[in-house]
Design a protein around this motif. Structure first.
Motif, PDB file in Angstrom:
ATOM      1  N   PRO A 119       0.724  -1.089   0.035  1.00 38.26           N
ATOM      2  CA  PRO A 119      -0.152   0.140   0.124  1.00 38.26           C
ATOM      3  C   PRO A 119       1.091   1.303  -0.028  1.00 38.26           C
ATOM      4  O   PRO A 119       2.212   0.715   0.592  1.00 38.26           O
ATOM      5  CB  PRO A 119      -1.302  -0.032   1.283  1.00 38.26           C
ATOM      6  N   PRO A 120       0.382   2.535  -0.833  1.00 38.63           N
ATOM      7  CA  PRO A 120      -0.918   2.764  -0.955  1.00 38.63           C
ATOM      8  C   PRO A 120      -1.140   2.312  -2.350  1.00 38.63           C
ATOM      9  O   PRO A 120      -2.010   2.300  -2.688  1.00 38.63           O
ATOM     10  CB  PRO A 120      -0.605   4.103  -1.028  1.00 38.63           C
ATOM     11  N   VAL A 121      -0.045   1.565  -2.930  1.00 33.72           N
ATOM     12  CA  VAL A 121      -0.297   1.352  -4.729  1.00 33.72           C
ATOM     13  C   VAL A 121      -1.087   0.266  -4.253  1.00 33.72           C
ATOM     14  O   VAL A 121      -2.109  -0.649  -5.412  1.00 33.72           O
ATOM     15  CB  VAL A 121       0.971   1.955  -4.984  1.00 33.72           C
ATOM     16  N   GLY A 122      -0.612  -0.816  -3.805  1.00 31.46           N
ATOM     17  CA  GLY A 122      -0.979  -2.033  -4.054  1.00 31.46           C
ATOM     18  C   GLY A 122      -2.456  -1.967  -2.831  1.00 31.46           C
ATOM     19  O   GLY A 122      -2.403  -1.712  -2.250  1.00 31.46           O
ATOM     20  N   HIS A 123      -3.284  -2.991  -3.341  1.00 27.22           N
ATOM     21  CA  HIS A 123      -4.838  -3.247  -2.650  1.00 27.22           C
ATOM     22  C   HIS A 123      -5.201  -4.869  -3.365  1.00 27.22           C
ATOM     23  O   HIS A 123      -4.199  -5.424  -4.374  1.00 27.22           O
ATOM     24  CB  HIS A 123      -5.154  -2.323  -3.190  1.00 27.22           C
ATOM     25  N   PRO A 124      -5.944  -5.704  -2.722  1.00 26.64           N
ATOM     26  CA  PRO A 124      -6.308  -6.615  -2.697  1.00 26.64           C
ATOM     27  C   PRO A 124      -7.658  -6.465  -3.763  1.00 26.64           C
ATOM     28  O   PRO A 124      -7.721  -5.869  -3.814  1.00 26.64           O
ATOM     29  CB  PRO A 124      -7.266  -7.116  -1.729  1.00 26.64           C
TER      30      PRO A 124
END
Length: 491
Positions: A119-124
């Motif tokens: 996060p904050p770019v990656g997310h489920p």
């Protein structure tokens, strides 16, 4: 609770010989619990199932037209032509929401695929969809015994959203309401659906409505009526141990602002049109033009004369109830007590009221809050402004309205931009031609506005978006494949 409910002939005031029983506390509890049980089935119903029910309800209304319209006319005095047209509108609403359900609008999803990384770019992986709220307490209106009543827009949109409904029928047309409810039960039985999917309670006092909105299994309230009544029910909804959303369409004075340019071009025509709008349905429309805002100008003087003559020629029919007639008379008296000058005070032929036209200065209108209260009936208040600044101040003083109409704001000028800003700040719908009476059931409609026009100005009670009131957003994170394969249909 009140134990009796009486139907009256709206033209003569004579009571119908059949006395009806008001709903008891047990009746209300039974209806809500039956709706709650029906929600287990209806909340996860498909769009096709919802559409089939709504279309069958429309067909039942149409098939019973010859009986329904006379009952409605007896209890409301709105006239067979108007009421038959309103029944058509009601069937149109039912079928429109059927189409929305069948197209999958209640089940639309927003897919937000997973993004690798921290996060904050990656997310489920996330999917946003909506689920129905649950049983809705629907409070029927007096002035539209079909379109805003037992099978009106609130009921249609709630059913399309997957919510059962318990209707608080309006005491102004109890026999009509009972007949429509009987049709509903026949349709539910024919389709093998729970009888509790649509319930109905009745009562002339406030106790039935209060008990309904307080019931812990009610998930939302929908109301069309007075500011006072809506505010009381909203307070009850908020005071519950578990507050619920309350969607109230309340009082509105619907300003019509006519600039000299428009009056110079079409003053006589506009006066005739406006007079008809003021008296339409005996002024018993939520969008009745109760306020006319004019600049001090010779064109405005001529328009007032034209409007007074045109309005004097109108012959309103009796009001819905004797109580509404008394409230109308009291409202007109209050405006005069607050300094409004009567330009027209037609007597009418009892029990029908005559049309009224009053006038006051912008300064007095801004100063006296009582002049900004809705007078439900065939009356309108002219406010004379000395300048553009006063025009803007008058609109600001209104606070909230279902509509604002701007005649003559056709050119792109700083003055007109300011008027549009002022109108959009207080209204749910801004018109640039025509009159506000008449609310189209369509995709872009917004029938609501800042308080006191409605209790939830972000929502509409008319048009496709009315469906949104009864659906709650929910996010499914890393959901299993079987759940995603339902494509937004709740379990």
């Amino acid at each position: 609770m009140t134990t009796l409910l009486q139907s009256f002939n709206a033209r003569t005031g004579a009571p119908h010989p059949e006395a009806l029983s008001a709903s008891s506390s047990q009746d209300i509890d039974d209806s809500v619990r039956a709706a709650h049980q029906a929600f287990e089935v209806w909340g996860s119903s498909s769009g096709a199932q919802r559409a089939a029910l709504l279309r069958a309800l429309a067909e039942a209304l149409e098939a019973d037209r010859d009986a329904l319209v006379p009952w409605a006319d007896l209890e409301t005095a709105l006239g067979a032509v108007r009421l038959s047209g309103e029944l058509d509108r009601t069937c149109f609403q039912l079928r429109r929401f059927a189409d929305l359900a069948e197209r999958g609008v209640p089940f639309e999803t927003l897919d937000d695929p997973a993004v690798a990384g921290a996060p904050p770019v990656g997310h489920p992986a996330m999917v946003r969809q909506r689920v129905p709220l649950g049983p809705v307490a629907m409070f029927a209106a007096s002035n539209f015994p079909f379109a805003f009543s037992v099978l009106g827009g609130d009921t249609a949109s709630a059913l399309a959203a997957g919510c059962p409904v318990v209707v608080k029928a309006h005491p102004g047309h109890p026999l009509l309401s009972r007949r429509v409810f009987g049709l509903i039960q026949q349709v539910l039985q024919a389709q093998g659906l729970p009888a509790g999917l649509v319930g109905m309670v009745q009562g002339a006092g406030v106790d039935v409505g209060v008990a309904l909105i307080r019931h812990p299994l009610i998930a939302a309230g929908a109301f069309t009526g007075s500011t006072r009544g809506g505010a009381a029910l909203q307070a009850e909804a908020n005071a519950r141990p578990r507050p619920i959303p309350f969607y109230g369409e309340l009082g509105s004075i619907n300003p019509v602002l006519a600039l000299p340019k428009a009056l110079a071009a079409r003053g006589a025509e506009l006066a005739t049109t406006l007079a008809g709008s003021i008296a339409l349905g005996c002024g018993q429309f939520c969008t009745n033009p109760g306020l006319i805002v004019l600049l001090d100008d010779p064109e405005s003087d001529a328009f007032i004369e034209q409007l007074t003559r045109a309005l004097a020629a109108q012959k309103p029919h009796p009001m819905l109830t004797a109580g509404m007639k008394s409230a109308f008379d009291a409202g007109v008296r209050q405006m005069m007590d607050q300094g409004a000058l009567a330009l027209l005070a037609a007597q009418g032929a009892a029990p029908a009221p005559g049309p009224h036209l009053l006038q006051v200065s912008a300064a007095r209108f801004i100063e006296r809050a009582a002049l900004r209260e809705e007078v439900f009936g065939p009356a309108s208040l002219i406010v004379r402004a000395a300048s553009q600044a006063e025009l803007l101040a008058v609109l600001a003083a209104v606070g909230g309205s279902l509509t604002v109409t701007l005649w003559g704001a056709d050119d792109d000028t700083p003055e007109n931009q300011a008027l549009v800003r002022a109108a959009t700040a207080i209204a749910g719908r801004v018109l640039f031609s025509g009159v506000p009476t008449g609310v189209a059931v369509t995709a872009a409609q917004q029938h609501g506005g800042p308080w006191p026009a409605s209790s939830a100005p972000m929502t509409t009670s008319v048009g496709d978006a009315a469906l949104d009131r009864f659906l709650r957003p929910i996010c499914l994170q890393d959901a299993p494949a079987w759940l995603l394969a339902r494509h937004g249909v709740p379990c």
